[in-house]
Design an enzyme around this catalytic site. Structure first.
Site, PDB file in Angstrom:
ATOM      1  N   GLY A  56       0.841  -1.193   0.000  1.00 18.10           N
ATOM      2  CA  GLY A  56       0.000   0.000   0.000  1.00 18.10           C
ATOM      3  C   GLY A  56       0.874   1.240   0.000  1.00 18.10           C
ATOM      4  N   THR A  57       1.979   1.172   0.724  1.00 13.42           N
ATOM      5  CA  THR A  57       2.907   2.309   0.796  1.00 13.42           C
ATOM      6  C   THR A  57       3.429   2.665  -0.591  1.00 13.42           C
ATOM      7  OG1 THR A  57       3.561   1.719   3.039  1.00 13.42           O
ATOM      8  CG2 THR A  57       5.117   3.057   1.775  1.00 13.42           C
ATOM      9  N   ASN A 132      -6.898   4.826   9.699  1.00 15.94           N
ATOM     10  CA  ASN A 132      -6.431   3.562  10.263  1.00 15.94           C
ATOM     11  C   ASN A 132      -6.457   3.537  11.788  1.00 15.94           C
ATOM     12  OD1 ASN A 132      -4.409   5.500   9.296  1.00 15.94           O
ATOM     13  ND2 ASN A 132      -2.938   4.245  10.396  1.00 15.94           N
ATOM     14  N   GLN A 160      -7.645   0.960   4.172  1.00 16.61           N
ATOM     15  CA  GLN A 160      -8.457   0.437   5.284  1.00 16.61           C
ATOM     16  C   GLN A 160      -9.837  -0.056   4.846  1.00 16.61           C
ATOM     17  OE1 GLN A 160      -7.867  -0.078   8.622  1.00 16.61           O
ATOM     18  NE2 GLN A 160      -5.720   0.409   8.324  1.00 16.61           N
ATOM     19  N   HIS A 182      -2.676  -7.275   2.577  1.00 14.28           N
ATOM     20  CA  HIS A 182      -2.706  -7.871   3.923  1.00 14.28           C
ATOM     21  C   HIS A 182      -3.850  -7.356   4.774  1.00 14.28           C
ATOM     22  CE1 HIS A 182      -0.711  -4.609   6.360  1.00 14.28           C
ATOM     23  NE2 HIS A 182      -0.099  -4.322   5.232  1.00 14.28           N
ATOM     24  N   THR A 218       9.541  -7.116 -12.912  1.00 17.74           N
ATOM     25  CA  THR A 218       8.852  -8.391 -13.130  1.00 17.74           C
ATOM     26  C   THR A 218       7.763  -8.556 -12.079  1.00 17.74           C
ATOM     27  OG1 THR A 218      10.872  -9.331 -14.038  1.00 17.74           O
ATOM     28  CG2 THR A 218       9.184 -10.886 -13.304  1.00 17.74           C
ATOM     29  N   CYS A 305       1.656   0.892  12.853  1.00 15.84           N
ATOM     30  CA  CYS A 305       2.941   1.048  12.174  1.00 15.84           C
ATOM     31  C   CYS A 305       3.903   1.854  13.039  1.00 15.84           C
ATOM     32  CB  CYS A 305       2.761   1.766  10.833  1.00 15.84           C
ATOM     33  SG  CYS A 305       1.375   1.188   9.876  1.00 15.84           S
TER      34      CYS A 305
HETATM   35  N1  PLP Z   1      -2.452   3.590   4.264  1.00  8.89           N
HETATM   36  C1  PLP Z   1      -3.158   3.237   5.351  1.00  8.89           C
HETATM   37  C2  PLP Z   1      -4.405   3.984   5.689  1.00  8.89           C
HETATM   38  C3  PLP Z   1      -2.727   2.167   6.167  1.00  8.89           C
HETATM   39  O1  PLP Z   1      -3.431   1.814   7.242  1.00  8.89           O
HETATM   40  C4  PLP Z   1      -1.529   1.482   5.811  1.00  8.89           C
HETATM   41  C5  PLP Z   1      -1.010   0.379   6.636  1.00  8.89           C
HETATM   42  O2  PLP Z   1      -1.448   0.108   7.729  1.00  8.89           O
HETATM   43  C6  PLP Z   1      -0.850   1.873   4.639  1.00  8.89           C
HETATM   44  C7  PLP Z   1      -1.335   2.939   3.899  1.00  8.89           C
HETATM   45  C8  PLP Z   1       0.405   1.175   4.193  1.00  8.89           C
HETATM   46  O3  PLP Z   1       0.110  -0.071   3.610  1.00  8.89           O
HETATM   47  P1  PLP Z   1       1.249  -1.215   3.570  1.00  8.89           P
HETATM   48  O4  PLP Z   1       1.313  -1.767   4.960  1.00  8.89           O
HETATM   49  O5  PLP Z   1       0.756  -2.235   2.590  1.00  8.89           O
HETATM   50  O6  PLP Z   1       2.514  -0.581   3.137  1.00  8.89           O
END
Ligand code: PLP
Length: 360
Positions: A56-57, A132, A160, A182, A218, A305
């Site tokens: 997601g990041t 989150n 989320q 995830h 890839t 996080c």
């Molecule tokens: N954006 C939100 C709102 C999140 O809650 C999170 C992770 O908890 C992320 C982005 C980042 O996703 P990833 O853990 O897949 O890097």
């Protein structure tokens, strides 16, 4: 990980490079195409709009930096409109582009209300669908409508909500939307960026042109197949799970509010059914978390996080939560594995821990 995701991953684990033109490459390509089509049909977009990423990041970074650069090349003003409660995956790139960053005002309930900043053109508007930490759901459709009226590109961080709330990319009207496998029972290290054909984000990395050149490299076919399998199952269960988890969350809230004095509820509707964020003035999150962990109860203070960092979360700060309240905050997140017995255990354990922490 959901069992369907593990099964899909194992089945596709032998896949070779999906870009190869020989037979095994074409077979891998067909697995990847199926995954892309599944995601597209579940999230209301075209298969070509689905970009597989490694998190997601990464999806957030490609969107924020890439859309901003594309907009600047097209002559748009060096201005980004966002909220003060974004995940660092959005907040940090937004603050490192040299743009003027304007924050939409946030209420004490954790929701953005006044969207008038969007009525002036910007390079990019970016907002999370749900927070989150508190679970607060933001008015993303209205935000997209207001930004689009100024031709401002919009990125929605839907990490989320995907798999938990119905998402129709075309109907929302965003330029890009990020998700993370995830969060809905897929593998860690697999994410999604939905990106309209135009305006498309400029790539951050250059390479072999995979994923429309927006995310070259890839492709991890097994993770894409697992992501799609997890998404299919989570969308199929979505309504029943939202009702079940929401009822458990309400029981948890009622149980804790009934047994503990002076509790501040930081999760306000509309919110995800999975989240309950509470403050217990006169306590300290770190020691509560340690005591809870000793009882086999896993909660978090700010954003998961950021566990281990003691300062009040930027989300609570932006909501105007006082330092004393913020210090003693807990976030409970309920999910697929949460049962009534788990809720009962928290309701039986936490009141005594709070009493001890307050020294009463
Ligand atoms: N954006 C939100 C709102 C999140 O809650 C999170 C992770 O908890 C992320 C982005 C980042 O996703 P990833 O853990 O897949 O890097």
């Amino acid at each position: 990980m959901r069992q369907v995701a593990i099964d899909a991953w194992v089945e596709a684990a032998h896949s070779v490079n999906s870009g190869a033109s020989y037979r095994s490459g074409r077979q891998a390509r067909s697995v990847l195409d199926d995954a892309r089509e599944t995601v597209a049909s579940l999230l209301g977009c075209e298969p070509i709009e689905v970009i597989f990423t490694a998190s997601g990041t990464e999806a957030d970074n490609i969107a924020v930096q890439g859309l901003y650069r594309a907009a600047r090349v097209a002559g748009r003003p060096a201005r980004i409109i966002t909220t003060p409660i974004e995940h660092p995956a959005v907040l940090e790139p937004a603050q490192n582009l040299g743009a003027e960053v304007e924050f939409l005002p946030l209420g004490r309930d954790g929701h953005v209300g006044d969207l008038s900043a969007l009525d002036t053109p910007a390079a990019l508007a970016t907002c999370m669908w749900a927070n989150n930490e508190t679970g607060a759901i933001q008015p993303v459709e209205e935000l997209c409508r207001r930004a689009s009226a100024q031709d401002t590109a919009v990125h929605i961080d839907a990490v989320q909500v995907v798999g938990k709330v119905p998402v129709d990319f075309a109907a929302v009207g965003a330029t890009t939307l990020a998700a993370s496998a995830h969060k809905f029972g897929g593998p860690r290290g697999a994410g999604l960026l939905l990106a309209r054909r135009s305006p498309a984000p400029q790539p951050l990395a250059f390479g072999g042109g995979q994923e429309r050149g927006i995310r070259p490299g890839t492709v991890d076919v097994a993770s894409a197949a697992a992501l799609a399998a997890a998404l299919r199952e989570s969308v199929a269960e979505m309504n029943a799970e939202a009702a079940r988890i929401g009822a458990l969350r309400d029981t948890l809230r009622a149980g804790l509010l009934g047994a503990i004095d002076n509790v501040v509820v930081n999760t306000a509707e509309p919110a995800l059914p999975s989240h309950l964020h509470l403050s217990f003035p006169g306590t300290d999150s770190d020691s509560l978390l340690m005591l809870l962990d000793g009882e086999g109860i896993e909660a978090s203070a700010g954003s998961a996080c950021h566990a281990g960092v003691t300062r009040m979360s930027h989300v609570l700060e932006a909501m105007g939560v006082s330092a004393d309240e913020g210090r003693g905050s807990l976030r409970f997140t309920l999910g697929r594995g949460t049962t009534q017995a788990d809720v009962d255990a928290v309701c039986a354990t936490l009141p005594g821990l709070i009493e001890r922490a307050r020294g009463v």
